[in-house]
Scaffold this motif. Sequence first.
Motif, short mmCIF file in Angstrom:
data_model
loop_
_atom_site.label_atom_id
_atom_site.label_comp_id
_atom_site.label_asym_id
_atom_site.label_seq_id
_atom_site.Cartn_x
_atom_site.Cartn_y
_atom_site.Cartn_z
N ALA B 50 5.85 -3.43 0.41
CA ALA B 50 5.53 -3.49 1.84
C ALA B 50 5.00 -2.17 2.36
O ALA B 50 4.33 -2.13 3.38
CB ALA B 50 6.78 -3.89 2.63
N LEU B 52 7.18 0.28 3.04
CA LEU B 52 8.28 0.85 3.82
C LEU B 52 9.04 1.89 3.03
O LEU B 52 9.87 2.60 3.56
CB LEU B 52 9.23 -0.28 4.26
CG LEU B 52 8.59 -1.30 5.18
CD1 LEU B 52 9.50 -2.49 5.41
CD2 LEU B 52 8.22 -0.66 6.52
N PRO B 77 -0.12 3.34 4.27
CA PRO B 77 1.04 3.03 5.11
C PRO B 77 1.15 1.51 5.36
O PRO B 77 0.16 0.80 5.20
CB PRO B 77 0.76 3.78 6.41
CG PRO B 77 -0.71 3.98 6.42
CD PRO B 77 -1.15 4.09 4.99
N PRO B 78 2.33 1.05 5.75
CA PRO B 78 2.55 -0.40 5.87
C PRO B 78 1.55 -1.09 6.80
O PRO B 78 1.11 -2.20 6.52
CB PRO B 78 3.98 -0.52 6.40
CG PRO B 78 4.40 0.84 6.80
CD PRO B 78 3.56 1.80 6.03
N GLU B 79 1.20 -0.38 7.91
CA GLU B 79 0.32 -1.03 8.87
C GLU B 79 -1.07 -1.27 8.30
O GLU B 79 -1.79 -2.16 8.73
CB GLU B 79 0.25 -0.23 10.17
CG GLU B 79 -0.39 1.15 10.07
CD GLU B 79 0.61 2.24 9.75
OE1 GLU B 79 1.71 1.90 9.25
OE2 GLU B 79 0.29 3.43 9.98
N ALA B 80 -1.44 -0.48 7.30
CA ALA B 80 -2.77 -0.65 6.71
C ALA B 80 -2.75 -1.70 5.60
O ALA B 80 -3.81 -2.13 5.14
CB ALA B 80 -3.28 0.69 6.17
N ARG B 81 -1.57 -2.09 5.13
CA ARG B 81 -1.50 -3.09 4.07
C ARG B 81 -1.61 -4.50 4.63
O ARG B 81 -2.22 -5.37 4.04
CB ARG B 81 -0.18 -2.96 3.30
CG ARG B 81 -0.04 -1.59 2.67
CD ARG B 81 1.14 -1.51 1.75
NE ARG B 81 1.28 -0.11 1.31
CZ ARG B 81 2.07 0.29 0.33
NH1 ARG B 81 2.82 -0.58 -0.32
NH2 ARG B 81 2.11 1.55 0.00
N GLY B 82 -0.96 -4.71 5.78
CA GLY B 82 -1.07 -6.00 6.43
C GLY B 82 -0.38 -7.12 5.70
O GLY B 82 -0.89 -8.25 5.65
N PHE B 83 0.78 -6.87 5.11
CA PHE B 83 1.55 -7.93 4.50
C PHE B 83 2.58 -8.42 5.51
O PHE B 83 3.14 -7.62 6.26
CB PHE B 83 2.29 -7.44 3.24
CG PHE B 83 1.37 -6.93 2.16
CD1 PHE B 83 0.06 -7.37 2.07
CD2 PHE B 83 1.83 -6.02 1.22
CE1 PHE B 83 -0.79 -6.91 1.07
CE2 PHE B 83 1.00 -5.54 0.22
CZ PHE B 83 -0.32 -5.98 0.14
N ALA B 105 1.37 -8.53 16.49
CA ALA B 105 0.41 -8.26 15.42
C ALA B 105 -1.02 -8.51 15.90
O ALA B 105 -1.94 -7.77 15.57
CB ALA B 105 0.71 -9.13 14.21
#
Lengths: 578, 357
Positions: B50, B52, B77-83, B105
């Motif tokens: 994720a 995190l 970072p998590p926000e750029a992965r978008g899972f 989101a």
Amino acid sequence: MTYATLSDRASRGGGVQRSFDRARLAQWLIFIVTAALMLAPALPILLQVFVDRPLYADGWQFTLSNIGDIVQSERIGRIALTTGIFALFSVIIAEVLGIGAALLIGRTDLPGRQIMGDVLMWPLYLSHLIFALGWVVMYGPSGFVTQTIAQQTDGAPWNLYSIAGMSLVAGISQAPLAYLYCLYGAVRSVDSTLESAARTVGAGPLQVLRRVTLPLMVPSIITSSALNLVIAVETLSIPLFLARPARIDTLSTFLYAEGIAASNPNHGLVAASSLLLMLLVGSALVVQRILLRQGHRYETVKGKGSRPMVLSLGTLRWPLALLTGLILLVAVVVPIAGILLRAFTSFLSPLVPFTKVLTLANFEHLFGNPANLRAIGNTVQISLLSAALGTVLAVAVALVIQRSSFKFAGTLEALAYSPRVIPGMITGLGIFYAAIILPPMGWLRGNIGIMVVAYVMATLPLALGVIQPAIVQIGRDLDKAARTVGADWVSSMRLIMVPLLKPALLGSFILLFVFHLKSYIIAIFLIAPGLEIMGVTMLSLWTNGDVGELAAFATLQIVMIAVLLILSRLLFKVKIYD
Amino acid sequence: MTELVLKDVSRRYGTALAIDGINLSVTDGEFLTLLGPSGCGKSTTLSTIAGLDQPTGGRISFGEQVLVDAASGTFLPPEARGFGVVFQSYALWPHLSVEDNVGMALKLRKVPAAERRARIAQALELVELGSLAKRYPGELSGGQQQRVALARAIVFRPPLLLLDEPLSNLDAQLRQQARIWLKDIQQELGLTTIYVTHDQDEALAMSDRIVVMRGGKIVQLGTPQEIYRDPIHPFAASFIGNANLLAVTGSATSHVGPCDVTLGDGQVVRARTPLADLSAGAQLLAIRPHLIRCVPTDDASEIKVEFGPESYLGDHFEQEAHVAGSTIRLSIDTPQPRGAGRIWVRAQDAVVFGVDG
């Protein structure tokens, strides 16, 4: 359902991309602002210690003579000793009263404990200046109560103007802090099953208090003692009002006399003795650290919604209530009533009936002087601005410390808490020096900006003390969840953490506002014509002997603080010091 | 094909290794479960996927994109992965209504208001909570909160859904329903899903493949049937299906298949091994409680035991038996009289492992 099928896999959104790392930028910015704010006043003081003339004079040279003067001066040795004795006794008085009150009010069926707990808090809401004034008016050598007794017994019953007297006044005014720490740190939060367990193995209620509750209070006692020690060392008005007339000096009155009152201030000596003061305070905090190293021994697992056991006092109920009530009446209510009485009379003496001396002249004087009105206006402005900026900075710092992967979070925390070691007067002095020698701070000179900077810096630990525990209460998953749906660090803090922290932010704002409203120590070195504030004006009213006008001013400040606290309780349900 | 690939992923906290060299690839549309006891590293593995948590070693990629590579210092970072992530605690934001929780989101992706409303409604419809859009999380039951958490995780159509013990806070009955319902949604959306749980029933019922983890390492990876029928590790056998483990001795074998082992008291048991490199000496024998019989059976070894106390569990009895200084559990219909007795175990039900790891 046609929510999303395999066919539109291509249209599926991935993450949120950003062109630059906003989070790092924000975190560095917070770090740099905090570091600049904390170091700006400290460095010039250090510089001044090693320079042979005031920083603002030209052609200074490095020297060690300031330190030499301090070390060799017998007078400063005596002053340091006085300060130490005064601090020690006032802490002992504050802790004994505070611990006793926490146990009695927090744990027993003492009649009227609720209202007594509220009255006990008054000295904390008011400044030392007001409290010391109340004691002088009532219990000073020519005070109302002293004179009343002296008439009957032929001779002064006590001498308030002594080390004992000022220790007593400082002890009583700091008792609420000890009370709060013991009450919330231990008495209210101890898992009641710990005490029940002691009962089951055969301990009576009093033995439980002595063997379980009291030992669990040790960390709260140590922490509040250290804080009270720092406050005792830096307090100015109590020694200034009570010790100066008896020609006793503490470090703070010495600094005040040498740095402000003297026509030709010896800045090298002032800076060096501030360093001495910081050492005293710093070593107190180091001792606290060492004592609390074994902290885990006192850790109590908090039971959910456990109800603390109430200890029945039995036949001692009413005698104890009477005694507690009497102490509060004499120590807190009478001095404050004295200020109000003095404000509305031209002269306060048991020899003259009230009705003959009733007057509004004190208030006419107060409001007739434009400098006083300016002081009130400035104080409100400065307090509002500093409380707002201070809260914003505190939440930003706390979030970086607790909720980011910032590399220097530990350093940031140490910096942010450093004002704890720096007495308020010295913060003011440092900012004063900084404004002289650091060009970017020059534009703050002569306007309220310089006070705001000093206030924000000095009270950052206070604001963090409100905000950090609130952050701990918010689950880490909540901001992590925001990251997974596409928020970067800045957005997750802004959209999730800050809204959830609203009550804590409001609490911090009100606490800071009250604190700034009554503050005077920090501003002593910073006031200038046109830049008066209430506390410092009151201090100079005392020095000029205008006690009536001072009492009127104090009354006004008491009313302002009371209204503010009552409003914030009613409107926002915010109780500060909870 | 967008495939998630973990290569030698490790996470070290001080001196402790939370996960130790995980290698894994997850294919498009697959439902993969990370199964293991608490502290086995399954949640840490999920967190590194994720974004995190940042692994201290190894590399994770998704399709063409490198998510994290400890060697090169890459970290998305998590926000750029978008899972999409569903947390065990649900982590619903208490200050936002259900629709604002779900819509966050989309707001962050600057989706226009009209479309945002439509997609929030669609997502809430999918989790059957359309009528509760204006409520706040504090006003919902645990099961409803769990559905909101799922809606929030899928509303932005993530390519990968990560679920961290999402059903563990529900009561037993609700959990069974939620299991079926969750699997339905996953299949309907064709979402690649990684699911973390310590519950073997959940893992067996929902997964395409299961990863059994212990001590930060993968013990076995396979379909539910493979894991259950052919465990290749004593831990997999005992964790899934609660197999009894007995200390035995045996000779070395170099191929998968039948082998004999000797119990501590000298009794010989005919068994089989799934391992091709079993070394001689101390070995472990795994027998599932319900495969032990108390009547003579063809092709079965007879073992003398001492029957112990039984407990009644509704549809069957569980009884203890002592053999060669160890205690084994039997799952039987009628309890045996206490004291000396015999049991029969078929060679195909007695599985032999090495003692290492």
